[in-house]
Write an enzyme that holds these catalytic residues in place. Structure first.
Site, PDB file in Angstrom:
ATOM      1  CG  ASP A   9      -0.248  -0.043   2.550  1.00 37.62           C
ATOM      2  OD1 ASP A   9       0.958  -0.412   2.592  1.00 37.62           O
ATOM      3  OD2 ASP A   9      -0.865   0.306   3.574  1.00 37.62           O
ATOM      4  CG  ASP A  14       4.051   0.036   1.666  1.00 40.01           C
ATOM      5  OD1 ASP A  14       3.566  -1.102   1.671  1.00 40.01           O
ATOM      6  OD2 ASP A  14       3.780   0.903   2.512  1.00 40.01           O
ATOM      7  CG  ASN A  39       0.788   3.168   4.470  1.00 41.16           C
ATOM      8  OD1 ASN A  39       0.690   3.125   5.696  1.00 41.16           O
ATOM      9  ND2 ASN A  39       1.733   2.532   3.808  1.00 41.16           N
ATOM     10  CB  THR A 125       4.707  -4.168   3.013  1.00 44.04           C
ATOM     11  OG1 THR A 125       4.266  -3.734   1.718  1.00 44.04           O
ATOM     12  CG2 THR A 125       5.925  -5.067   2.860  1.00 44.04           C
ATOM     13  CG  PHE A 166      -1.349   1.718  10.023  1.00 43.44           C
ATOM     14  CD1 PHE A 166      -2.348   2.646  10.305  1.00 43.44           C
ATOM     15  CD2 PHE A 166      -1.206   1.281   8.712  1.00 43.44           C
ATOM     16  CE1 PHE A 166      -3.177   3.124   9.300  1.00 43.44           C
ATOM     17  CE2 PHE A 166      -2.023   1.751   7.713  1.00 43.44           C
ATOM     18  CZ  PHE A 166      -3.015   2.677   7.998  1.00 43.44           C
ATOM     19  CG  ASN A 167       0.383  -2.706   7.751  1.00 42.47           C
ATOM     20  OD1 ASN A 167      -0.128  -1.724   7.235  1.00 42.47           O
ATOM     21  ND2 ASN A 167       1.611  -3.111   7.453  1.00 42.47           N
ATOM     22  CG  HIS A 239       7.643   0.429  10.017  1.00 46.58           C
ATOM     23  ND1 HIS A 239       7.856   0.163  11.348  1.00 46.58           N
ATOM     24  CD2 HIS A 239       7.268   1.739   9.952  1.00 46.58           C
ATOM     25  CE1 HIS A 239       7.623   1.257  12.072  1.00 46.58           C
ATOM     26  NE2 HIS A 239       7.259   2.217  11.239  1.00 46.58           N
ATOM     27  CG  ASP A 240       6.133  -1.533   4.731  1.00 46.53           C
ATOM     28  OD1 ASP A 240       5.717  -2.116   5.756  1.00 46.53           O
ATOM     29  OD2 ASP A 240       5.483  -0.650   4.150  1.00 46.53           O
TER      30      ASP A 240
END
Length: 311
Positions: A9, A14, A39, A125, A166-167, A239-240
């Site tokens: 996303d 990402d 996102n 992700t 979040f995800n 993060h991703d």
């Protein structure tokens, strides 16, 4: 050679993750990229995927997926990623012309799995809506998937709330389906991404010296880092990229543990919380490989070398 589908996303981290993935055709053949609302809304994340694939010279097939989570209305993170999700760089105008193979990511992934002679890795992700629907709709293709590398959840702190990453928060029902599917899941959660796999501001600034792709990455990361700094972060998590690099170079990740993980699907302050069963005699509802540590210097070098390789 791995065959890989990336479900994402974009989203700034990402974008960095996809950039790293496409930098390694000697390791991974990207047989598809799919998008899902997360996102920012689906129209923006799909546009952003088109921009990236055009800019990076990729010919990977692209499919858009679910705009909304399984149960609740979507909540986005524009305050972190900007209104369009990828602010800060002028991508080629011809990005609009990048072809969209399908508007049904679930059947797109299914068809790719069926057509492949080899097992396929999925890097996820984003909220796990597309992947959960795939696994529930087509249980017969579970054995066509090698591993699902997920960025999401946490065995420690949250970020969107005190309890939830979040995800996982956006679609906890989907996360539970994926964890319970029986497919091997490798999880990069906030316990890793925020506490171990971060970059310093000096490291982020150095990216702009790594050619035109470095200029792009640095430009979008400037927006992302400023939002994190405003929240009080001094170390910037990418993060991703953890999910991608854990698939490309798993030896960099120096500690992991398999847990049975539940995801809170209640409508309270705990929604989206991912909690591992740490009891000696844990109930084995599922088994998720949780990455817990990484050689940070090697991780950052791998990320920077990947960006530099385009030049």
């Amino acid at each position: 050679m791995k065959k890989v589908i990336m479900d994402c996303d974009p989203g700034i981290d990402d974008a960095i993750a996809l950039t790293v993935l496409l930098a390694h055709p000697e390791i991974a053949e990207v047989i598809g990229v799919t998008t899902v609302g997360g996102n920012v809304t689906l129209n923006y994340v799909t546009q952003n995927a088109k921009k990236l694939l055009t800019f990076l010279g990729s010919k990977a097939e692209l499919a858009s997926g679910q705009a909304e989570p399984l149960v609740k209305e979507i909540e986005t993170a524009g305050e972190i990623h900007g209104k369009t999700g990828m602010e800060g760089y002028d991508f080629p105008a011809e990005s609009e012309d990048y072809p969209l193979t399908s508007e049904n990511a679930v059947t797109f992934i299914h068809d790719k799995l069926v057509a492949s002679d080899d097992k396929v890795d999925i890097v996820a992700t984003a909220p796990l809506t597309n992947i959960a629907l795939l696994l529930k709709t087509f249980p017969e293709i579970h054995d066509k998937i090698d591993k699902i590398y997920v960025m999401g959840g946490s065995t420690l702190q949250g970020n969107i709330t005190l309890a939830a990453e979040f995800n996982a928060y956006v679609d906890p029902e989907a996360a539970q389906i994926v964890f319970d599917s029986g497919v091997d899941v490798v999880l990069s959660g906030l316990n890793l991404t925020e506490n171990k796999a971060f970059m310093t501001m000096d490291e982020i600034k150095s990216i702009k010296e790594l050619g035109e792709v470095g200029v792009m990455a640095s430009s979008i990361l400037d927006f992302y880092a400023s939002a994190e700094l405003e929240k009080g972060m001094t170390k910037i998590p990418i993060h991703d990229a953890c999910a991608v690099i854990s698939m490309l170079n798993p030896g960099l990740f120096t500690k992991s543990h398999n847990y049975s993980i539940d995801v809170a699907t209640t409508n309270d302050q705990f929604r989206g919380m991912t909690y591992p069963d740490r009891r000696v005699y844990a109930e084995e509802k599922n088994s998720v490989k949780v990455l817990e540590d990484v050689d940070r210097d090697a991780f950052v070098k791998y990320l920077l070398d990947s960006i530099k390789s385009y030049s």
